[in-house]
Design an enzyme around this catalytic site. Structure first.
Site, PDB file in Angstrom:
ATOM      1  N   ARG A   1      11.856  -5.752   4.894  1.00 36.69           N
ATOM      2  CA  ARG A   1      11.575  -4.366   4.507  1.00 36.69           C
ATOM      3  C   ARG A   1      12.470  -3.363   5.248  1.00 36.69           C
ATOM      4  O   ARG A   1      12.707  -3.509   6.448  1.00 36.69           O
ATOM      5  CB  ARG A   1      10.108  -4.096   4.863  1.00 36.69           C
TER       6      ARG A   1
ATOM      7  N   ARG B   1      -9.098   1.915   9.023  1.00 35.65           N
ATOM      8  CA  ARG B   1      -8.798   0.515   9.332  1.00 35.65           C
ATOM      9  C   ARG B   1      -9.916  -0.147  10.116  1.00 35.65           C
ATOM     10  O   ARG B   1      -9.805  -1.341  10.428  1.00 35.65           O
ATOM     11  CB  ARG B   1      -7.514   0.446  10.157  1.00 35.65           C
TER      12      ARG B   1
ATOM     13  N   LYS C   1       0.834  -1.217   0.000  1.00 34.11           N
ATOM     14  CA  LYS C   1       0.000   0.000   0.000  1.00 34.11           C
ATOM     15  C   LYS C   1       0.861   1.256   0.000  1.00 34.11           C
ATOM     16  O   LYS C   1       0.596   2.196  -0.742  1.00 34.11           O
ATOM     17  CB  LYS C   1      -0.927   0.048   1.228  1.00 34.11           C
TER      18      LYS C   1
ATOM     19  N   ARG D   1      -0.071  -8.551  13.445  1.00 27.10           N
ATOM     20  CA  ARG D   1      -0.645  -7.468  12.626  1.00 27.10           C
ATOM     21  C   ARG D   1      -1.571  -8.031  11.557  1.00 27.10           C
ATOM     22  O   ARG D   1      -2.621  -7.443  11.262  1.00 27.10           O
ATOM     23  CB  ARG D   1       0.472  -6.641  11.972  1.00 27.10           C
TER      24      ARG D   1
ATOM     25  N   ARG E   1      11.646  -1.374  10.824  1.00 24.28           N
ATOM     26  CA  ARG E   1      10.630  -1.007  11.813  1.00 24.28           C
ATOM     27  C   ARG E   1      10.509  -2.091  12.884  1.00 24.28           C
ATOM     28  O   ARG E   1      10.559  -3.272  12.578  1.00 24.28           O
ATOM     29  CB  ARG E   1       9.273  -0.852  11.114  1.00 24.28           C
TER      30      ARG E   1
HETATM   31  P1  AMP Z   1       1.270   1.068   8.838  1.00 21.61           P
HETATM   32  O1  AMP Z   1       2.478   1.900   8.612  1.00 21.61           O
HETATM   33  O2  AMP Z   1       0.077   1.517   8.037  1.00 21.61           O
HETATM   34  O3  AMP Z   1       1.519  -0.413   8.704  1.00 21.61           O
HETATM   35  O4  AMP Z   1       0.846   1.315  10.365  1.00 21.61           O
HETATM   36  C1  AMP Z   1       1.710   0.964  11.426  1.00 21.61           C
HETATM   37  C2  AMP Z   1       0.927   0.892  12.731  1.00 21.61           C
HETATM   38  O5  AMP Z   1       0.361   2.182  13.029  1.00 21.61           O
HETATM   39  C3  AMP Z   1      -0.250  -0.055  12.746  1.00 21.61           C
HETATM   40  O6  AMP Z   1       0.141  -1.393  12.992  1.00 21.61           O
HETATM   41  C4  AMP Z   1      -1.085   0.534  13.878  1.00 21.61           C
HETATM   42  O7  AMP Z   1      -0.528   0.234  15.141  1.00 21.61           O
HETATM   43  C5  AMP Z   1      -0.902   2.029  13.654  1.00 21.61           C
HETATM   44  N1  AMP Z   1      -1.931   2.559  12.720  1.00 21.61           N
HETATM   45  C6  AMP Z   1      -1.730   3.071  11.487  1.00 21.61           C
HETATM   46  N2  AMP Z   1      -2.886   3.447  10.928  1.00 21.61           N
HETATM   47  C7  AMP Z   1      -3.854   3.169  11.837  1.00 21.61           C
HETATM   48  C8  AMP Z   1      -5.273   3.299  11.842  1.00 21.61           C
HETATM   49  N3  AMP Z   1      -5.933   3.794  10.788  1.00 21.61           N
HETATM   50  N4  AMP Z   1      -5.947   2.902  12.954  1.00 21.61           N
HETATM   51  C9  AMP Z   1      -5.290   2.418  14.011  1.00 21.61           C
HETATM   52  N5  AMP Z   1      -3.968   2.227  14.066  1.00 21.61           N
HETATM   53  C10 AMP Z   1      -3.246   2.602  12.989  1.00 21.61           C
END
Ligand code: AMP
Length: 216
Positions: free
Chosen positions: A129, A90, A15, A173, A162
């Site tokens: 990654r 989400r 994404k 996740r 990360r």
């Molecule tokens: P990402 O970079 O999109 O994989 O997001 C990393 C982490 O940020 C996720 O595993 C959540 O802990 C938090 N996070 C990101 N976007 C959201 C969201 N829309 N709602 C809740 N937690 C989020």
């Protein structure tokens, strides 16, 4: 009319990469909720401190915090023409809130590319990654390696892995995604905006699939 695109799909499906490409092509802001949380963690803000405890465990940050953060982002004028949303919404509550926010601009979610790939592929992509410290550009040690190891091609800044890309956290996740985010597939299907995209393909092919969905 503004164009709002929500990229939906499991962690590791691409994404972030695709959102970056689309944002550049369509000249729209790329809004990544994960990046905004990570920036807050880096700056040690109150939001960052709260978010970190959830993120490091692979849990979702609670809806109220996440929605408030996105509302703040949408209060900036660059979002009025549209945006590419990556990682938000989400949950169905977040999606309802997004609908309200966009109707304030006379807009709505126009397209939801739902990007999929087999779970063993997601695992392999996430654990290899590397992320750019300065701007969050994404590389992969096998599939999209940087020109110089450990250095971002674009920013020249160091790459880091990360915390939540560790194997156990990745498994969690993906489970959280299945439980809390998958209902959005039906949600957006009901609104007639879902487009299924095969994410198990070269980066350019995935982009072309999205561009053709957008033209339809
Ligand atoms: P990402 O970079 O999109 O994989 O997001 C990393 C982490 O940020 C996720 O595993 C959540 O802990 C938090 N996070 C990101 N976007 C959201 C969201 N829309 N709602 C809740 N937690 C989020």
């Amino acid at each position: 009319m503004p164009t709002y695109i929500v990229l939906l799909g499991p962690p590791g499906v691409g994404k972030g990469t695709q959102a970056g490409i689309l944002a550049k092509r369509l000249n729209l802001p790329h809004i990544s909720s994960g990046d905004i949380f990570r920036e807050n963690i880096k700056k040690d803000t109150e939001l960052g401190k709260l978010a970190q405890s959830y993120m490091s465990k692979g849990e979702l940050v609670p809806d109220d915090l996440t929605i408030a953060m996105i509302r703040e982002r949408f209060s900036r004028p660059d979002c009025e023409r549209g945006a590419i949303l990556d990682g938000f919404p989400r949950t169905p509550a977040q999606a309802d809130n997004l609908e309200n926010m966009l109707s304030g601009f006379g807009g709505k979610v126009n397209l939801v590319p739902f990007i999929t790939a087999p779970s063993e592929v997601l695992m392999e992509r996430l654990v290899g990654r590397w992320t750019c410290r300065a701007k969050g550009h994404i590389f992969h040690e096998r599939f999209n390696p940087p020109k110089a190891p450990g250095v971002c091609d674009i920013e020249g800044s160091p790459l880091f892995q990360r915390d939540d890309d560790k194997a156990e956290t990745v498994i969690h996740r993906i489970a959280v995604y299945q439980e809390q985010t998958m209902p959005l597939v039906q949600y957006y299907q009901n609104r007639g905006v879902l487009a299924e995209i095969n994410g198990y393909a070269p980066i350019e092919d995935v982009t072309s699939q999205m561009v053709s969905a957008l033209k339809k």
